[in-house]
Design a protein around this motif. Structure first.
Motif, mmCIF file in Angstrom:
data_model
loop_
_atom_site.group_PDB
_atom_site.id
_atom_site.type_symbol
_atom_site.label_atom_id
_atom_site.label_comp_id
_atom_site.label_asym_id
_atom_site.label_seq_id
_atom_site.Cartn_x
_atom_site.Cartn_y
_atom_site.Cartn_z
ATOM 1 N N SER A 33 0.806 -1.225 0.000
ATOM 2 C CA SER A 33 0.000 0.000 0.000
ATOM 3 C C SER A 33 0.834 1.268 0.000
ATOM 4 O O SER A 33 0.472 2.257 -0.613
ATOM 5 C CB SER A 33 -0.911 0.021 1.226
ATOM 6 O OG SER A 33 -1.661 -1.153 1.268
ATOM 7 N N CYS A 34 1.957 1.270 0.738
ATOM 8 C CA CYS A 34 2.732 2.505 0.860
ATOM 9 C C CYS A 34 3.778 2.618 -0.248
ATOM 10 O O CYS A 34 4.594 3.537 -0.247
ATOM 11 C CB CYS A 34 3.392 2.589 2.230
ATOM 12 S SG CYS A 34 4.654 1.327 2.478
ATOM 13 N N GLY A 36 6.275 0.632 -0.775
ATOM 14 C CA GLY A 36 7.602 0.147 -0.372
ATOM 15 C C GLY A 36 8.346 1.080 0.565
ATOM 16 O O GLY A 36 9.557 0.971 0.712
ATOM 17 N N CYS A 40 3.294 0.841 5.778
ATOM 18 C CA CYS A 40 1.941 0.268 5.818
ATOM 19 C C CYS A 40 1.904 -1.101 6.508
ATOM 20 O O CYS A 40 0.863 -1.513 7.016
ATOM 21 C CB CYS A 40 1.350 0.162 4.414
ATOM 22 S SG CYS A 40 2.135 -1.093 3.383
ATOM 23 N N GLY A 41 3.005 -1.807 6.498
ATOM 24 C CA GLY A 41 3.057 -3.128 7.149
ATOM 25 C C GLY A 41 2.278 -4.204 6.419
ATOM 26 O O GLY A 41 1.983 -5.248 6.993
ATOM 27 N N LYS A 42 1.942 -3.977 5.141
ATOM 28 C CA LYS A 42 1.104 -4.943 4.421
ATOM 29 C C LYS A 42 1.913 -6.011 3.677
ATOM 30 O O LYS A 42 1.353 -6.965 3.185
ATOM 31 C CB LYS A 42 0.218 -4.219 3.394
ATOM 32 C CG LYS A 42 -0.692 -3.158 3.982
ATOM 33 C CD LYS A 42 -1.829 -3.778 4.736
ATOM 34 C CE LYS A 42 -2.754 -2.714 5.297
ATOM 35 N NZ LYS A 42 -3.632 -3.190 6.324
ATOM 36 N N CYS A 43 3.224 -5.812 3.549
ATOM 37 C CA CYS A 43 4.028 -6.724 2.716
ATOM 38 C C CYS A 43 4.757 -7.768 3.556
ATOM 39 O O CYS A 43 5.844 -8.201 3.185
ATOM 40 C CB CYS A 43 5.020 -5.908 1.891
ATOM 41 S SG CYS A 43 6.217 -5.044 2.929
ATOM 42 N N LEU A 71 9.250 -7.120 6.855
ATOM 43 C CA LEU A 71 8.581 -6.348 5.812
ATOM 44 C C LEU A 71 9.404 -6.590 4.545
ATOM 45 O O LEU A 71 10.596 -6.267 4.507
ATOM 46 C CB LEU A 71 8.570 -4.863 6.159
ATOM 47 C CG LEU A 71 7.830 -4.468 7.430
ATOM 48 C CD1 LEU A 71 7.934 -2.959 7.658
ATOM 49 C CD2 LEU A 71 6.362 -4.885 7.357
HETATM 50 FE FE1 FES Z 1 4.340 -0.884 2.856
HETATM 51 FE FE2 FES Z 1 6.262 -2.747 2.778
HETATM 52 S S1 FES Z 1 5.052 -1.985 1.159
HETATM 53 S S2 FES Z 1 5.480 -1.681 4.470
#
Ligand code: FES
Length: 623
Positions: A33-34, A36, A40-43, A71
């Motif tokens: 989401s962010c 990279g 965002c902590g989504k990866c 991450l």
């Molecule tokens: Fe958002 Fe890794 S893409 S924390």
């Protein structure tokens, strides 16, 4: 270094390259989401063998740190490694994507009076061969015959590639050919086909959303919808929102990659569609696209930098007709592409197409149109006038920026109801399995219901009514599900949603003020966007996101961007109308509106500071 995936496949990582980037190169996509940045902590991934330097442990809890989670965007292999990818980190295709009301297309086309008039026409010609007495050139001979068929042949532009093959094709086919001619302002010869039999003739409408891409294949002889395809926009690997995409396109010099990502999506969607119907790519000879301003510019590979910088200027609002081959779209290379016109940097062709599809620009009564997707755009007006604005609601309704937020894919909590005594929640989970996170409709349900049951106060602050309300790593939170993976809603998530709903509320309030209207004077409130399909109206009113008016005024339209694109593909009258709509819309820049901040601050409460605007909420709460 080698990265071994859960499937056993290995991916080579280059020196200094993050795991996210190495996976991306091999077309293994994670939610990012962010874009990279590590925020965002989504990866999240788990390193099961070998070691990797984890440059950031932010967004990982103690348990995850101890179990070698990382991450992917901030982890760099030190040795060959093997990884696990949790389900919630995978960017999957085939989830719930709003593809529009495909079955309603024929009815809508009829309602709007869309007489079939495509971007191109096929003209069969039986041409008298030349003789010594009738010795005009081949091109003049074609033009003479076209004139007889009612085509404005004098202004016909002939492409050089066709001119080169024309004489042979005419003779090889005994002077019996079918021409494809564009019906735009300047007629152009686009293809010469053998024979005069009616050949397959298809068009494709495309909605390029920030999150999803949807295509409709339409038979241009009958006007019927033949097939639908949808996928996530591959640009998501560069971030969830348009700002992250602009940053990648400009500061990271990746505009071509972004353009190719979306062109690749369209081609990948068309491949199976063509195969299913036994068609060749050349059988598709026209295309219409609709997208927000950034998506449109990235599709055309136009520098989006100035969209983001004050005074926020797009490269173009109305686009010239461009041929598919110039952009690498796998349909007939000379197929013209019509673009739904944009209005401003943050109100794009998806909104003009949506307003067209709603029919509000033809009515005498006033309507409000809200497209709640990755961002929130609104339009207000009738056949005389239209005003529009972008609300900067952000992508939180799609799970971005929320601790356990996710899209409405398998495992997402999409509905929730708390017991008024025990405060235990009953959950509705997409796919019916174990909850992995919460999507936009789940958040609205949860917050609306928590307010109604007294679990949160008017400011969205959690009350200590149950052990589920607790202090977490990121402040106060409520536990929604305690399975293998805990799903919580934090106070800061709730604040995020309240900010987004306040932006939407303030947006339509400012537009109403602009034209001197009140909400009860509107005939209809159209709700568009993928989100609109699953929105619980009562909960959205409790939240103060939607106004407390007669429920029969709410009309859910689904994905109006694709519907608008499809009717533009069918009809020249619709293409003219969408241009008129965009030209007529007055864009209101909310960031400089004097009343926006006041309206926004008043809406930062549940449902609103002025409770009298929400009589049914007052009644529900027994006030
Ligand atoms: Fe958002 Fe890794 S893409 S924390």
């Amino acid at each position: 270094m080698k990265i071994t995936l859960p499937t056993g496949k290995t991916v080579e990582s280059r020196s200094g390259e993050s795991i996210l980037s190495a996976l991306r190169r091999e077309k293994v996509y994670l939610v990012s989401s962010c874009g990279g940045r590590g925020t965002c902590g989504k990866c999240k991934i788990q390193i099961t063998e070998g070691t990797a330097s984890r440059q950031s442990l932010m967004k990982l809890d103690a348990n995850e740190i101890a179990n070698n989670f990382a991450l992917a965007c901030k982890a760099f292999p030190d040795t060959d490694i093997a990884i696990e990818i949790p389900k919630e980190s995978r960017l999957l295709i085939g989830d719930k994507i709003a593809v529009g009301r495909a079955d309603d297309l024929a009815r809508l086309a009829e309602q709007l009076g869309c007489a079939l008039s495509p971007l191109v026409r096929r003209v069969p010609l039986v041409i008298a061969p030349p003789t010594i007495d009738d010795n005009i050139s081949d091109l003049e001979r074609i033009k003479r015959e076209l004139g007889r068929a009612g085509v404005d042949a004098e202004r016909l532009h002939v492409r050089y590639d066709l001119l080169r093959e024309m004489s042979d094709v005419l003779r090889d086919n005994d002077w019996q050919v079918t021409l494809t001619i564009s019906t735009g302002e300047l007629p152009e010869l686009l293809a010469i086909h053998s024979g005069t039999e009616a050949a397959a003739h298809y068009g494709v409408a495309v909605d390029i959303g920030t999150t999803t891409v949807v295509v409709y294949l339409i038979d241009m002889l009958s006007g019927k919808l033949v097939d639908v395809g949808s996928t996530y926009n591959s640009q998501m690997r560069y971030g969830d929102d348009v700002i992250n995409r602009i940053v990648h396109a400009t500061e990271h010099g990746m505009i071509e990659q972004l353009q190719q990502a979306v062109v690749g999506d369209i081609n990948n969607l068309l491949d199976p569609v063509l195969e299913r119907h036994n068609l060749k790519s050349d059988d598709i000879d026209s295309m219409v696209i609709a997208g927000n301003t950034t998506m449109t510019q990235l599709f055309y590979c136009l520098n989006p930098e100035y969209i983001r910088e004050e005074p926020y200027i797009p490269a173009a609002n109305a686009y010239p007709e461009i041929h598919a081959g110039q952009l690498g779209i796998d349909i007939h290379p000379n197929a013209p592409i019509f673009t739904a016109p944009c209005v401003a940097s943050y109100v794009g062709g998806d909104i003009s197409a949506g307003v067209l599809a709603s029919g509000m620009a033809r009515r005498e009564g006033f309507s409000l149109f809200m497209d709640i997707g990755t961002n929130g755009e609104i339009a207000l007006g009738n056949r005389e006038m239209l005003v529009t604005a972008a609300c900067s609601a952000g992508p939180c309704f799609e799970g971005s920026g929320m601790k356990c937020g996710m899209r409405a894919t398998e495992g997402a909590i999409e509905g929730i109801e708390f017991d008024p005594r025990s405060f235990n929640p009953t959950l509705k989970v997409v796919g019916g399995g174990e909850p992995l996170g919460i999507c936009g409709s789940g958040m609205i349900d949860a917050i609306g219901d928590m307010y109604l049951k007294g679990i949160i106060d008017q400011k969205g602050k959690l009350q200590p009514v149950s052990r589920r309300v607790r202090e977490g790593d990121d402040g106060m939170e409520i536990l929604l599900s305690g399975g293998r993976r805990e799903v919580v809603l934090t106070e800061s998530d709730i604040e995020n949603i309240i900010r987004a709903k306040a932006a939407i509320h303030a947006g339509y309030s400012v537009l109403l003020n602009e034209i001197g209207f009140t909400i009860d004077m509107l005939d209809n409130i159209y709700i568009a966007g993928g989100f609109g399909n699953y929105l619980n109206i009562e909960k959205a009113i409790l939240l103060g996101m939607l106004p407390d008016v007669d429920r029969s005024k709410f009309v859910f339209l689904g994905n109006t961007s694709i519907t608008g694109a499809a009717i533009c593909l069918l009809s020249g009258a619709m293409r003219a109308e969408v241009k008129e709509i965009a030209a007529k819309m007055t864009y209101v820049e909310l960031s400089v509106s004097a009343s926006f901040m006041d309206e926004y601050m008043s809406a930062m409460f549940l449902p609103h500071t002025d409770m009298n605007r929400y009589p049914t909420v007052l009644a529900k709460m027994g006030v």
